[in-house]
Each structure stands twice: as C-alpha cells, then as structure tokens.
Design an enzyme around this catalytic site. Structure first.
Site, PDB file in Angstrom:
ATOM      1  N   GLN A  31     -65.851 -22.001 -29.981  1.00 18.04           N
ATOM      2  CA  GLN A  31     -65.799 -22.420 -31.397  1.00 18.04           C
ATOM      3  C   GLN A  31     -64.397 -22.126 -31.959  1.00 18.04           C
ATOM      4  OE1 GLN A  31     -69.285 -20.141 -32.741  1.00 18.04           O
ATOM      5  NE2 GLN A  31     -68.530 -18.454 -31.472  1.00 18.04           N
ATOM      6  N   HIS A  62     -76.284  -7.746 -43.752  1.00 17.39           N
ATOM      7  CA  HIS A  62     -76.551  -6.922 -42.562  1.00 17.39           C
ATOM      8  C   HIS A  62     -77.644  -5.887 -42.832  1.00 17.39           C
ATOM      9  CE1 HIS A  62     -72.351  -8.305 -41.326  1.00 17.39           C
ATOM     10  NE2 HIS A  62     -73.194  -8.855 -40.472  1.00 17.39           N
ATOM     11  N   ASP A  86     -69.757  -9.993 -35.035  1.00 19.10           N
ATOM     12  CA  ASP A  86     -68.895  -9.165 -35.891  1.00 19.10           C
ATOM     13  C   ASP A  86     -69.317  -7.697 -35.859  1.00 19.10           C
ATOM     14  OD1 ASP A  86     -70.820 -10.958 -37.999  1.00 19.10           O
ATOM     15  OD2 ASP A  86     -71.009  -8.795 -38.078  1.00 19.10           O
ATOM     16  N   ASP A 138     -75.544 -16.878 -23.611  1.00 18.47           N
ATOM     17  CA  ASP A 138     -76.255 -17.716 -24.578  1.00 18.47           C
ATOM     18  C   ASP A 138     -77.604 -17.072 -24.884  1.00 18.47           C
ATOM     19  OD1 ASP A 138     -76.555 -21.299 -24.933  1.00 18.47           O
ATOM     20  OD2 ASP A 138     -77.643 -19.694 -25.966  1.00 18.47           O
ATOM     21  N   GLY A 139     -77.875 -16.888 -26.150  1.00 19.31           N
ATOM     22  CA  GLY A 139     -79.111 -16.211 -26.543  1.00 19.31           C
ATOM     23  C   GLY A 139     -80.367 -16.897 -26.070  1.00 19.31           C
ATOM     24  N   ASP A 156     -78.874 -13.133 -35.453  1.00 20.93           N
ATOM     25  CA  ASP A 156     -77.785 -13.216 -36.432  1.00 20.93           C
ATOM     26  C   ASP A 156     -76.826 -14.306 -35.958  1.00 20.93           C
ATOM     27  OD1 ASP A 156     -74.956 -11.042 -37.276  1.00 20.93           O
ATOM     28  OD2 ASP A 156     -75.787 -12.830 -38.272  1.00 20.93           O
ATOM     29  N   SER A 157     -77.299 -15.550 -36.080  1.00 19.18           N
ATOM     30  CA  SER A 157     -76.548 -16.658 -35.475  1.00 19.18           C
ATOM     31  C   SER A 157     -75.701 -17.381 -36.515  1.00 19.18           C
ATOM     32  CB  SER A 157     -77.536 -17.669 -34.875  1.00 19.18           C
ATOM     33  OG  SER A 157     -78.189 -18.358 -35.934  1.00 19.18           O
ATOM     34  N   THR A 158     -74.862 -18.243 -36.016  1.00 17.27           N
ATOM     35  CA  THR A 158     -74.171 -19.201 -36.870  1.00 17.27           C
ATOM     36  C   THR A 158     -75.214 -20.197 -37.378  1.00 17.27           C
ATOM     37  OG1 THR A 158     -73.674 -20.301 -34.771  1.00 17.27           O
ATOM     38  CG2 THR A 158     -71.868 -19.095 -35.810  1.00 17.27           C
TER      39      THR A 158
END
Ligand code: SAM
Length: 285
Positions: A31, A62, A86, A138-139, A156-158
C-alpha cells in the site's frame, strides 16, 4: 507537496490537513504509506489516501476497540490482533496483565517499522512485550489456517479497500469463529456508519450467519470523519454486551489500567446505537 493534504476516502467529501513536515512517504509491498505532521493532530499516518491514526486522537479508538471486548469477556488469556500495524491496539492489550499471549498478524512490515520510528507513542514498546508474537502475513490466511485458539480477536484493519477488503468477508468471519475458544469475542473496525452505511449492513448480514449474537458499538473518533465509528461485535454469548455496570467497574478496577477515554459507563453506553443504525440492522434480519 502542497501545504495541504486531502483524504480521498470519499469522492464527494473530505477532510484536509496542513502538512508541516513529511516524515515518510513510499509505496510499500502492499500500500502507499505516508506519515506527516499536522499542527492540530500531531503525526498522522495515511494508507492509500485514508487516515489511519493520529497522535492526538488515537487513544479513543485503541482503548474502545481493546477494552470493550477484553473487559466484557472477563477472562481472556489469549488475544489475536489482525492488522494494527501502528501498535496502538497491542499497547492497550498488553496493559491487561491477565493476558498471557497476544498474536498480531499484520500484512505490511513497513507499517510496523515506520510506526516504531515515527509514531513511537502508539506501541510504546509493546512490540517487545514478551507475550507478543508478531506474524507478518495476511489475516484471512492466518484465521483460516491456524490451529491456535484465542479468547478475543480484534480486527484493526484498514477500510475494505485494497489489502483490507478480505477482512470484511464471510470467509474471514468464519475463520475468526473457527479459531475462537468457546465464549470468545470478535471485535472489528467497521467504519463510520453515517458515511459508510453499507459497511454496517453488509457486516451485520455476514456476522449473523456466524455468531449467535452480532451487534455494534460506537465511539466518535475526530479524524474518522462523519460521526460515530462503529465496531462490529460477534459472540455466541449475548449476555456479554448486557453486563451490569457494577461488573464492568469491578473488572476495570481489577485490571488497574490507565485510560483517557474508556471507562465502564462509556463502555455500556457505546452499545446504545442511534435509531438510523437500528433501523438499518432491522432491515438485514
Ligand atoms: N485504525 C485504523 C482504521 O480504523 O482504519 C486502522 C489502522 S492499522 C494501520 C490498519 C492495518 O491493517 C495496517 O497496518 C494494514 O497494513 C493492515 N492490513 C490491511 N489489510 C490486512 C490484511 N489482509 N491482513 C493483515 N493486516 C492487514
């Protein structure tokens, strides 16, 4: 680079930030990643043109995506984080001394590396916690193939664009269910309902065939523009989201963690949804 950067999540609407300094900007293996400084929100991380997190408001998201499932469960020892490069979720999970193991599956090593360097306040050393097992991958592959079991899974994905798209599919939710222990909870980032209503109804339909109880809870995060951010909730125990305030207060006190947004009352209140979301959910039934 102009003095302003504008988010490109929506075609017809967007937020913009003044850019005082760019710390990093590059196409990673997965990305486009950029980290810059803004006078109001501090350091800002952007992936594929979409704000991921900022120094100033990250605590809201969070804390709520972590402590609501963990304190609802009450006895989580093994936690799985999908995404979260992050480090903010990992930081909050590691505050729970009762958690014995946390696996984090993040697809992009560069996000972790750049967050450690330019957003150190997010992970605060959590990547080095002896309980943490960081997997680069990859999750969806992980949850469909692992033989490990977890008590809480936090996605906690995009947004469902690019590599994050698969983390909103039935295959992913089925995979999460298969690696949850009995009484487990799945909580996921599920977009800003007013701006992305289809994300709520699509996830609701997909979760309904996987969990006995699927719902949403919410919190307003300033840089996820357009109102309340929804978190999807999946579990086979419908009592979890109706726990008495006294129970949550006891668990929060026992956890002895410092927060800036989460508290037991706001935990309970987060499951009170506006009527337009309830109406949309009713239409999926
Ligand atoms: N809080 C942000 C939000 O609500 O949009 C998400 C922040 S976090 C940076 C999102 C993470 O998901 C990124 O690090 C990204 O690399 C990761 N990610 C995206 N797709 C993934 C996948 N299929 N498997 C694992 N991690 C993924």
């Amino acid at each position: 680079m102009s003095k302003y950067w504008s988010e490109t999540l929506y075609d017809a609407y967007g937020q913009s930030f003044s850019v005082d300094k760019i710390y990093f900007e590059s196409k990673t293996e997965h990305q486009h990643l950029m980290i810059f400084h803004n006078a109001m929100f501090g350091r800002v991380m952007v992936l594929d043109g979409i704000v991921q997190t900022t120094e100033k408001d990250e605590f809201i998201y969070h804390e709520m995506l972590t402590h609501v499932p963990l304190l609802s469960h009450g006895a989580a020892k093994r936690v799985l984080i999908i995404g979260g490069g992050d480090g903010g979720i990992l930081r909050e999970v590691c505050k729970h001394k009762s958690v014995e193991h946390v696996t984090q599956v993040e697809i992009d090593q560069a996000v972790i590396d750049m967050a450690k360097e330019y957003l150190p306040g997010h992970s605060k050393g959590a990547f080095d916690d002896s309980r943490a097992n960081i997997v680069i991958g990859d999750g969806i592959k992980f949850v469909t193939e692992t033989d490990e079991k977890f008590d809480v899974i936090i996605s906690d994905s995009t947004d469902p664009i690019g590599p994050g798209e698969v983390l909103f599919t039935s295959t992913f939710y089925d995979g999460c269910k298969r690696c949850l222990n009995d009484g487990g909870i799945l909580a996921t980032q599920n977009g800003v309902a007013f701006m992305q209503p289809d994300e709520v109804t699509t996830t609701a339909k997909r979760l309904a065939s996987v969990f006995a109880d699927r719902y949403f809870y919410a919190a307003a995060v300033p840089t996820y523009v357009g109102g309340i951010m929804t978190f999807a909730w999946g579990t086979d125990n419908p009592e979890y989201r109706k726990l008495a305030l006294e129970i949550l207060e006891q668990r929060f006190a026992a956890a002895n963690i410092q927060t800036k947004y989460y508290n037991p009352e706001i935990h309970r209140a987060a499951f009170a949804l506006p009527q337009y979301i309830i109406n949309a959910l009713n239409e999926t039934e």
